[in-house]
Design a protein around this motif. Structure first.
Motif, PDB file in Angstrom:
ATOM      1  N   ALA A  67      57.616  63.431  38.966  1.00  0.00           N
ATOM      2  CA  ALA A  67      56.532  63.053  39.865  1.00  0.00           C
ATOM      3  C   ALA A  67      55.298  62.678  39.064  1.00  0.00           C
ATOM      4  O   ALA A  67      54.990  63.301  38.045  1.00  0.00           O
ATOM      5  CB  ALA A  67      56.204  64.207  40.813  1.00  0.00           C
ATOM      6  N   ALA A  68      54.624  61.636  39.536  1.00  0.00           N
ATOM      7  CA  ALA A  68      53.312  61.251  39.023  1.00  0.00           C
ATOM      8  C   ALA A  68      52.313  61.486  40.149  1.00  0.00           C
ATOM      9  O   ALA A  68      52.452  60.910  41.230  1.00  0.00           O
ATOM     10  CB  ALA A  68      53.308  59.794  38.581  1.00  0.00           C
ATOM     11  N   ILE A  69      51.347  62.360  39.899  1.00  0.00           N
ATOM     12  CA  ILE A  69      50.405  62.765  40.941  1.00  0.00           C
ATOM     13  C   ILE A  69      49.003  62.297  40.562  1.00  0.00           C
ATOM     14  O   ILE A  69      48.499  62.608  39.479  1.00  0.00           O
ATOM     15  CB  ILE A  69      50.401  64.300  41.125  1.00  0.00           C
ATOM     16  CG1 ILE A  69      51.829  64.802  41.356  1.00  0.00           C
ATOM     17  CG2 ILE A  69      49.495  64.703  42.276  1.00  0.00           C
ATOM     18  CD1 ILE A  69      51.936  66.316  41.405  1.00  0.00           C
ATOM     19  N   ASP A  93      51.558  63.753  35.068  1.00  0.00           N
ATOM     20  CA  ASP A  93      52.842  63.057  35.066  1.00  0.00           C
ATOM     21  C   ASP A  93      53.879  63.983  34.440  1.00  0.00           C
ATOM     22  O   ASP A  93      53.755  64.364  33.266  1.00  0.00           O
ATOM     23  CB  ASP A  93      52.735  61.759  34.262  1.00  0.00           C
ATOM     24  CG  ASP A  93      53.961  60.863  34.427  1.00  0.00           C
ATOM     25  OD1 ASP A  93      54.929  61.301  35.074  1.00  0.00           O
ATOM     26  OD2 ASP A  93      53.953  59.736  33.896  1.00  0.00           O
ATOM     27  N   VAL A  94      54.890  64.389  35.224  1.00  0.00           N
ATOM     28  CA  VAL A  94      55.938  65.300  34.757  1.00  0.00           C
ATOM     29  C   VAL A  94      57.290  64.701  35.098  1.00  0.00           C
ATOM     30  O   VAL A  94      57.530  64.314  36.245  1.00  0.00           O
ATOM     31  CB  VAL A  94      55.809  66.691  35.419  1.00  0.00           C
ATOM     32  CG1 VAL A  94      56.888  67.635  34.889  1.00  0.00           C
ATOM     33  CG2 VAL A  94      54.434  67.289  35.190  1.00  0.00           C
ATOM     34  N   LYS A  95      58.188  64.620  34.098  1.00  0.00           N
ATOM     35  CA  LYS A  95      59.516  64.058  34.332  1.00  0.00           C
ATOM     36  C   LYS A  95      60.567  64.843  33.548  1.00  0.00           C
ATOM     37  O   LYS A  95      60.322  65.282  32.424  1.00  0.00           O
ATOM     38  CB  LYS A  95      59.564  62.586  33.935  1.00  0.00           C
ATOM     39  CG  LYS A  95      58.829  61.665  34.905  1.00  0.00           C
ATOM     40  CD  LYS A  95      58.971  60.219  34.498  1.00  0.00           C
ATOM     41  CE  LYS A  95      58.431  59.285  35.584  1.00  0.00           C
ATOM     42  NZ  LYS A  95      57.006  59.482  35.835  1.00  0.00           N
ATOM     43  N   VAL A  96      61.755  65.001  34.180  1.00  0.00           N
ATOM     44  CA  VAL A  96      62.906  65.664  33.577  1.00  0.00           C
ATOM     45  C   VAL A  96      64.071  64.691  33.594  1.00  0.00           C
ATOM     46  O   VAL A  96      64.338  64.040  34.615  1.00  0.00           O
ATOM     47  CB  VAL A  96      63.285  66.952  34.341  1.00  0.00           C
ATOM     48  CG1 VAL A  96      64.496  67.625  33.697  1.00  0.00           C
ATOM     49  CG2 VAL A  96      62.105  67.907  34.389  1.00  0.00           C
ATOM     50  N   LYS A  97      64.794  64.581  32.482  1.00  0.00           N
ATOM     51  CA  LYS A  97      65.933  63.668  32.421  1.00  0.00           C
ATOM     52  C   LYS A  97      67.042  64.182  33.322  1.00  0.00           C
ATOM     53  O   LYS A  97      67.398  65.363  33.281  1.00  0.00           O
ATOM     54  CB  LYS A  97      66.421  63.523  30.982  1.00  0.00           C
ATOM     55  CG  LYS A  97      67.087  62.182  30.722  1.00  0.00           C
ATOM     56  CD  LYS A  97      67.158  61.859  29.244  1.00  0.00           C
ATOM     57  CE  LYS A  97      67.593  60.417  29.039  1.00  0.00           C
ATOM     58  NZ  LYS A  97      67.593  60.044  27.608  1.00  0.00           N
ATOM     59  N   PHE A 107      65.753  68.537  29.656  1.00  0.00           N
ATOM     60  CA  PHE A 107      65.009  67.698  28.724  1.00  0.00           C
ATOM     61  C   PHE A 107      63.822  67.086  29.477  1.00  0.00           C
ATOM     62  O   PHE A 107      64.010  66.206  30.317  1.00  0.00           O
ATOM     63  CB  PHE A 107      65.897  66.597  28.144  1.00  0.00           C
ATOM     64  CG  PHE A 107      66.915  67.100  27.153  1.00  0.00           C
ATOM     65  CD1 PHE A 107      66.597  67.226  25.808  1.00  0.00           C
ATOM     66  CD2 PHE A 107      68.183  67.458  27.578  1.00  0.00           C
ATOM     67  CE1 PHE A 107      67.539  67.702  24.909  1.00  0.00           C
ATOM     68  CE2 PHE A 107      69.126  67.914  26.684  1.00  0.00           C
ATOM     69  CZ  PHE A 107      68.801  68.056  25.337  1.00  0.00           C
ATOM     70  N   MET A 108      62.638  67.556  29.175  1.00  0.00           N
ATOM     71  CA  MET A 108      61.433  67.049  29.823  1.00  0.00           C
ATOM     72  C   MET A 108      60.740  66.040  28.915  1.00  0.00           C
ATOM     73  O   MET A 108      60.716  66.192  27.689  1.00  0.00           O
ATOM     74  CB  MET A 108      60.470  68.194  30.145  1.00  0.00           C
ATOM     75  CG  MET A 108      60.995  69.204  31.128  1.00  0.00           C
ATOM     76  SD  MET A 108      59.778  70.497  31.495  1.00  0.00           S
ATOM     77  CE  MET A 108      58.506  69.536  32.344  1.00  0.00           C
ATOM     78  N   ARG A 109      60.186  65.018  29.541  1.00  0.00           N
ATOM     79  CA  ARG A 109      59.373  64.079  28.800  1.00  0.00           C
ATOM     80  C   ARG A 109      58.000  64.708  28.550  1.00  0.00           C
ATOM     81  O   ARG A 109      57.685  65.758  29.116  1.00  0.00           O
ATOM     82  CB  ARG A 109      59.221  62.775  29.606  1.00  0.00           C
ATOM     83  CG  ARG A 109      58.875  61.578  28.739  1.00  0.00           C
ATOM     84  CD  ARG A 109      59.094  60.292  29.491  1.00  0.00           C
ATOM     85  NE  ARG A 109      58.111  60.094  30.560  1.00  0.00           N
ATOM     86  CZ  ARG A 109      58.030  58.996  31.287  1.00  0.00           C
ATOM     87  NH1 ARG A 109      58.869  58.009  31.075  1.00  0.00           N
ATOM     88  NH2 ARG A 109      57.137  58.883  32.243  1.00  0.00           N
ATOM     89  N   VAL A 161      66.494  74.143  26.700  1.00  0.00           N
ATOM     90  CA  VAL A 161      65.270  73.587  27.270  1.00  0.00           C
ATOM     91  C   VAL A 161      64.497  72.892  26.167  1.00  0.00           C
ATOM     92  O   VAL A 161      64.296  73.446  25.083  1.00  0.00           O
ATOM     93  CB  VAL A 161      64.392  74.690  27.909  1.00  0.00           C
ATOM     94  CG1 VAL A 161      63.110  74.074  28.475  1.00  0.00           C
ATOM     95  CG2 VAL A 161      65.156  75.418  28.999  1.00  0.00           C
ATOM     96  N   SER A 162      64.068  71.670  26.429  1.00  0.00           N
ATOM     97  CA  SER A 162      63.298  70.910  25.458  1.00  0.00           C
ATOM     98  C   SER A 162      62.195  70.146  26.184  1.00  0.00           C
ATOM     99  O   SER A 162      62.436  69.521  27.210  1.00  0.00           O
ATOM    100  CB  SER A 162      64.205  69.932  24.702  1.00  0.00           C
ATOM    101  OG  SER A 162      63.456  69.150  23.797  1.00  0.00           O
ATOM    102  N   LEU A 163      60.997  70.240  25.647  1.00  0.00           N
ATOM    103  CA  LEU A 163      59.838  69.536  26.208  1.00  0.00           C
ATOM    104  C   LEU A 163      59.347  68.538  25.178  1.00  0.00           C
ATOM    105  O   LEU A 163      59.092  68.895  24.021  1.00  0.00           O
ATOM    106  CB  LEU A 163      58.735  70.534  26.565  1.00  0.00           C
ATOM    107  CG  LEU A 163      57.377  69.968  27.003  1.00  0.00           C
ATOM    108  CD1 LEU A 163      57.524  69.122  28.258  1.00  0.00           C
ATOM    109  CD2 LEU A 163      56.373  71.093  27.241  1.00  0.00           C
TER     110      LEU A 163
END
Length: 304
Positions: A67-69, A93-97, A107-109, A161-163
């Motif tokens: 989601a981009a808020i 802006d939060v995104k997960v593959k 895996f988070m961007r 878990v990877s950020l």
């Protein structure tokens, strides 16, 4: 064997097709903005604070689910600390593959926070405007339960878990201590934290620039920080290697009638940091936010 492989290929192709269709159709039939009142209600229940999202929420599904808020995203202040919000954010802006989630991997961007504005305060009685949040967190923390058994006597492994990192753009942190009269502001704050994982021994590059201003002593400076952090959560220790801290444009009036200090200074080296077992995570976070203001106190010892 060929039939088995052919069946697997069809299954994978079908799964990918479903994901693509979901990526196209889901945003058309689901409007996340309809859920903003519910989100605000849940945050208010969890924090006891007013919460609002002023802008739009945009969803993405494939290949990144997230989601981009757009803001302003506002969290109200504690009772007795005035109408000024405790936190305000222009955008996040939060995104997960998506596909790694099927393998129980996260895996988070890079998480991007734009224009964060945080107001920290302590009143005359020594109560801070985050004490109530820490108290709520302590009450809400469940008793840790043992990891589920897989049936062979071994506990289920933690998911990977990877950020990708954390990027903070044009932030500000203000600190007001009414018990001492100290006021400090960290402005023009830009922070880039490299990739984060739960793997022990991971080295995390960190870069930060900001401007500092305080009234005890009356001082200002520009700060630039570079380091490579290795955090051991179990040992509650961290190593900051190849650390370079530069203070420039220093201006300080130590006392009335005393010389006006101007100049710059630099500190380089490797540092070890430890924290006590009784420090909650939120308190450690608040300490890190307040830390730059402490540099002003150290200016009293600088030579012109």
């Amino acid at each position: 064997m060929r039939k088995v492989l052919k069946g697997l290929l069809f299954a994978v192709a079908g799964l990918v097709l479903l994901l693509v269709l979901a990526a196209v159709i889901l945003p058309m039939i689901v409007d996340p903005n309809d859920y903003k009142p519910l989100i605000a209600e849940q945050v208010q229940k969890a924090t006891g604070r007013e919460f609002s999202i002023g802008g739009d929420i945009e969803l993405s599904v494939f290949p990144w689910i997230g989601a981009a808020i757009e803001g302003p995203i506002v969290l109200g202040n504690a009772e007795g600390f005035g109408p000024e919000p405790m936190a305000r954010l222009d955008a996040v802006d939060v995104k997960v593959k998506l596909l790694p989630l099927l393998r129980k991997e996260v895996f988070m961007r890079t998480v991007v926070l734009r224009g964060p504005n945080i107001n920290l305060a302590k009143n005359e009685r020594g109560i801070t405007n985050w004490d109530d949040l820490v108290e709520r967190q302590g009450k809400a923390e469940p008793t840790p339960s043992p990891a589920p058994d897989t049936g062979d006597g071994q506990a289920t492994a933690m998911p990977k878990v990877s950020l990708g990192g954390v990027a903070l753009d044009n932030g500000q942190v203000a600190w007001k201590d009414k018990s001492t009269g100290l006021e400090a502001v960290v402005s023009d704050l830009n922070l880039n934290v490299g990739a984060l994982t739960l793997d022990p021994g991971t080295v995390i590059p960190i870069e930060m620039t900001c401007s500092l201003r305080a009234n005890q002593p009356e001082a200002s400076a520009d700060l630039r920080l570079q380091t490579r952090a290795n955090v051991n959560q179990q040992a509650k220790r961290a190593t900051l290697a190849s650390t370079d801290i530069r203070l420039s444009q220093i201006s300080a009036v130590l006392a009335e009638g005393q010389p006006h200090l101007r100049g710059s200074t630099e500190i380089s080296g490797d540092f070890d940091v430890a924290w006590g077992p009784d420090w909650p995570a939120s308190a450690r976070c608040a300490l890190l936010l307040i830390f730059p203001a402490a540099l002003f106190q150290a200016m009293a010892w600088l030579q012109p």
